[in-house]
Design a protein around this motif. Structure first.
Motif, PDB file in Angstrom:
ATOM      1  N   LEU A  58       0.830  -1.202   0.000  1.00 14.34           N
ATOM      2  CA  LEU A  58       0.000   0.000   0.000  1.00 14.34           C
ATOM      3  C   LEU A  58       0.863   1.252   0.000  1.00 14.34           C
ATOM      4  O   LEU A  58       0.524   2.245  -0.651  1.00 14.34           O
ATOM      5  CB  LEU A  58      -0.952  -0.005   1.201  1.00 14.34           C
ATOM      6  CG  LEU A  58      -2.097  -1.008   1.128  1.00 14.34           C
ATOM      7  CD1 LEU A  58      -2.799  -1.123   2.481  1.00 14.34           C
ATOM      8  CD2 LEU A  58      -3.077  -0.631   0.038  1.00 14.34           C
ATOM      9  N   ALA A  59       1.979   1.212   0.703  1.00 15.21           N
ATOM     10  CA  ALA A  59       2.913   2.340   0.680  1.00 15.21           C
ATOM     11  C   ALA A  59       3.481   2.523  -0.725  1.00 15.21           C
ATOM     12  O   ALA A  59       3.696   3.653  -1.181  1.00 15.21           O
ATOM     13  CB  ALA A  59       4.039   2.119   1.693  1.00 15.21           C
ATOM     14  N   GLY A  60       3.706   1.423  -1.421  1.00 17.23           N
ATOM     15  CA  GLY A  60       4.159   1.508  -2.813  1.00 17.23           C
ATOM     16  C   GLY A  60       3.139   2.208  -3.692  1.00 17.23           C
ATOM     17  O   GLY A  60       3.504   2.957  -4.606  1.00 17.23           O
ATOM     18  N   ASP A  61       1.857   1.994  -3.403  1.00 20.02           N
ATOM     19  CA  ASP A  61       0.802   2.692  -4.136  1.00 20.02           C
ATOM     20  C   ASP A  61       0.911   4.202  -3.919  1.00 20.02           C
ATOM     21  O   ASP A  61       0.670   4.992  -4.831  1.00 20.02           O
ATOM     22  CB  ASP A  61      -0.585   2.222  -3.698  1.00 20.02           C
ATOM     23  CG  ASP A  61      -0.930   0.823  -4.176  1.00 20.02           C
ATOM     24  OD1 ASP A  61      -0.210   0.279  -5.046  1.00 20.02           O
ATOM     25  OD2 ASP A  61      -1.940   0.276  -3.680  1.00 20.02           O
ATOM     26  N   ILE A  62       1.281   4.602  -2.711  1.00 24.71           N
ATOM     27  CA  ILE A  62       1.463   6.025  -2.426  1.00 24.71           C
ATOM     28  C   ILE A  62       2.608   6.571  -3.284  1.00 24.71           C
ATOM     29  O   ILE A  62       2.515   7.649  -3.861  1.00 24.71           O
ATOM     30  CB  ILE A  62       1.737   6.276  -0.930  1.00 24.71           C
ATOM     31  CG1 ILE A  62       0.526   5.873  -0.100  1.00 24.71           C
ATOM     32  CG2 ILE A  62       2.088   7.749  -0.686  1.00 24.71           C
ATOM     33  CD1 ILE A  62       0.765   5.888   1.395  1.00 24.71           C
ATOM     34  N   GLY A  63       3.678   5.797  -3.375  1.00 22.61           N
ATOM     35  CA  GLY A  63       4.813   6.220  -4.208  1.00 22.61           C
ATOM     36  C   GLY A  63       4.413   6.379  -5.662  1.00 22.61           C
ATOM     37  O   GLY A  63       4.826   7.346  -6.325  1.00 22.61           O
ATOM     38  N   ASN A  64       3.610   5.457  -6.165  1.00 19.99           N
ATOM     39  CA  ASN A  64       3.141   5.563  -7.550  1.00 19.99           C
ATOM     40  C   ASN A  64       2.270   6.804  -7.744  1.00 19.99           C
ATOM     41  O   ASN A  64       2.380   7.502  -8.754  1.00 19.99           O
ATOM     42  CB  ASN A  64       2.360   4.310  -7.951  1.00 19.99           C
ATOM     43  CG  ASN A  64       3.229   3.083  -7.997  1.00 19.99           C
ATOM     44  OD1 ASN A  64       4.446   3.159  -8.160  1.00 19.99           O
ATOM     45  ND2 ASN A  64       2.617   1.927  -7.830  1.00 19.99           N
ATOM     46  N   ASP A  65       1.416   7.077  -6.764  1.00 20.40           N
ATOM     47  CA  ASP A  65       0.576   8.263  -6.821  1.00 20.40           C
ATOM     48  C   ASP A  65       1.443   9.525  -6.777  1.00 20.40           C
ATOM     49  O   ASP A  65       1.201  10.479  -7.521  1.00 20.40           O
ATOM     50  CB  ASP A  65      -0.425   8.241  -5.667  1.00 20.40           C
ATOM     51  CG  ASP A  65      -1.559   9.245  -5.830  1.00 20.40           C
ATOM     52  OD1 ASP A  65      -1.796   9.725  -6.955  1.00 20.40           O
ATOM     53  OD2 ASP A  65      -2.234   9.540  -4.821  1.00 20.40           O
ATOM     54  N   ALA A  66       2.454   9.513  -5.926  1.00 22.85           N
ATOM     55  CA  ALA A  66       3.366  10.662  -5.835  1.00 22.85           C
ATOM     56  C   ALA A  66       4.063  10.898  -7.164  1.00 22.85           C
ATOM     57  O   ALA A  66       4.168  12.045  -7.626  1.00 22.85           O
ATOM     58  CB  ALA A  66       4.388  10.439  -4.725  1.00 22.85           C
ATOM     59  N   ASP A  67       4.539   9.839  -7.786  1.00 24.17           N
ATOM     60  CA  ASP A  67       5.208   9.977  -9.085  1.00 24.17           C
ATOM     61  C   ASP A  67       4.274  10.608 -10.113  1.00 24.17           C
ATOM     62  O   ASP A  67       4.693  11.468 -10.893  1.00 24.17           O
ATOM     63  CB  ASP A  67       5.703   8.624  -9.584  1.00 24.17           C
ATOM     64  CG  ASP A  67       6.862   8.072  -8.768  1.00 24.17           C
ATOM     65  OD1 ASP A  67       7.490   8.843  -8.009  1.00 24.17           O
ATOM     66  OD2 ASP A  67       7.118   6.859  -8.888  1.00 24.17           O
ATOM     67  N   ALA A  68       3.023  10.187 -10.120  1.00 23.06           N
ATOM     68  CA  ALA A  68       2.058  10.736 -11.071  1.00 23.06           C
ATOM     69  C   ALA A  68       1.787  12.211 -10.800  1.00 23.06           C
ATOM     70  O   ALA A  68       1.709  13.019 -11.733  1.00 23.06           O
ATOM     71  CB  ALA A  68       0.753   9.943 -11.019  1.00 23.06           C
TER      72      ALA A  68
END
Length: 128
Positions: A61-71
């Motif tokens: 789930l933290a990785g999902d945050i990273g993906n959202d941050a990148d976007a």
């Protein structure tokens, strides 16, 4: 991707989504694997076929945050001297992912090794 792989990926996503709901309702420390699998509508025994444990689920789930941050960052201005867009991204992430952020803090409270990993991750993220 084969149908079997697609089904496994969907089950994993279902578990991640369910974990977020359960973490919101019960908090990370009080959430059980059974709570998560029940919320996902999956058999409790199948959990470990898709995830290594509750901590691994939280890290995904933290990785999902990273993906959202990148976007979000991809649509921000490149001028690093202007902190406004970067603060906007920070607050958007805090707002969108507050449940996972709280779960990460909770996990760090009870596991010193996890707390150190989160600290090291935070230091890495602050590098220009």
């Amino acid at each position: 991707m084969t149908t079997r792989q697609e089904m496994a990926a969907q089950t994993r996503r279902d578990l991640l989504d369910a974990a977020q709901v359960v973490f919101e309702r019960k908090g990370y420390l009080n959430a059980t694997i059974t709570d998560i699998t029940t919320e996902a509508g999956k058999a409790a025994g199948s959990f470990y076929n898709h995830v290594d444990g509750k901590e691994a689920l939280l890290l995904a789930l933290a990785g999902d945050i990273g993906n959202d941050a990148d976007a979000l960052i991809a649509t921000s201005p490149d001028d690093l001297r202007d902190l406004g867009p970067h603060l906007a991204v920070f607050w958007q992430l805090q707002s969108r992912h507050r449940t996972v952020m709280a779960a990460l803090r909770d996990a760090a409270l009870v596991d010193p090794a996890f707390a150190q990993r989160m600290h090291d991750f935070g230091i890495e993220q602050m590098k220009p």
